[in-house]
Design an enzyme around this catalytic site. Structure first.
Site, short mmCIF file in Angstrom:
data_model
loop_
_atom_site.label_atom_id
_atom_site.label_comp_id
_atom_site.label_asym_id
_atom_site.label_seq_id
_atom_site.Cartn_x
_atom_site.Cartn_y
_atom_site.Cartn_z
N GLU A 149 1.00 3.86 1.77
CA GLU A 149 1.52 4.28 3.07
C GLU A 149 2.70 3.40 3.49
OE1 GLU A 149 -1.57 3.52 2.17
OE2 GLU A 149 -3.09 4.60 3.32
N HIS A 197 0.85 -1.19 0.00
CA HIS A 197 0.00 0.00 0.00
C HIS A 197 0.89 1.24 0.00
CE1 HIS A 197 -3.79 -2.17 1.75
NE2 HIS A 197 -3.26 -2.78 0.71
ZN LIG Z 1 -3.45 0.25 3.51
#
Ligand SMILES: [Zn+2]
Length: 159
Positions: free
Chosen positions: A60, A58
């Protein structure tokens, strides 16, 4: 309803949103994030789930990994994570392990849901769990731009 707009936070959120839009153009998922350290160093990340066949890549997490690799540390104390979309439980946990101080996001889980992602279902799994760090909605110029780009991208790989 919300705090007055923080122009610094909005600028970082706009950067995260811009990374997300660029990532869609490259065939990636519509998510971007930036880690900003206490010293003001900025590390960006984009979603690489389909590019790397890595369901944990992801935006992040990618931004946290990049910041840690480039800073030579596993401890991002004092940093704030700005995400184009409300972070999922995986990314909240990664932020906790990285000792990120706070998370600010642009679009929310319901926006992600409407774009075809499973975020709400995963969030519900952890409903009732109080976040250990502040996770707040910020103000971006166009928080839905990544999802709009995603919807229009003919070569997108749904996941
Ligand atoms: Zn995530």
């Amino acid at each position: 309803m919300s705090d007055p707009v923080d122009p610094v936070a909005s600028a970082y959120l706009n950067s995260a949103v811009a990374l997300a839009v660029e990532n869609v153009a490259r065939g990636g998922g519509p998510f971007g994030a930036v880690v900003v350290t206490a010293e003001g160093r900025i590390y960006g990340g984009t979603n690489r789930v389909t590019a790397d066949n890595d369901p944990t890549a992801h935006a992040e997490v990618v931004a946290i990994r990049r910041a840690c690799a480039e800073l030579g540390t596993f401890d991002l104390t004092g940093s704030t994570l700005y995400a184009s979309c409300e972070p999922c439980p995986l990314c909240v946990a990664a932020s906790l392990w990285a000792r990120v101080d706070a998370i600010v996001f642009a679009a929310d889980r319901h926006d992600a849901d409407r774009a075809g992602f499973d975020d709400t279902r995963f969030h519900e799994h952890f409903d009732g769990v109080a976040p250990a760090i502040p996770i707040t909605a910020g103000s971006a110029d166009d928080p839905l731009a990544p999802f709009a780009a995603w919807a229009e991208h003919p070569g997108r790989i749904d996941y």
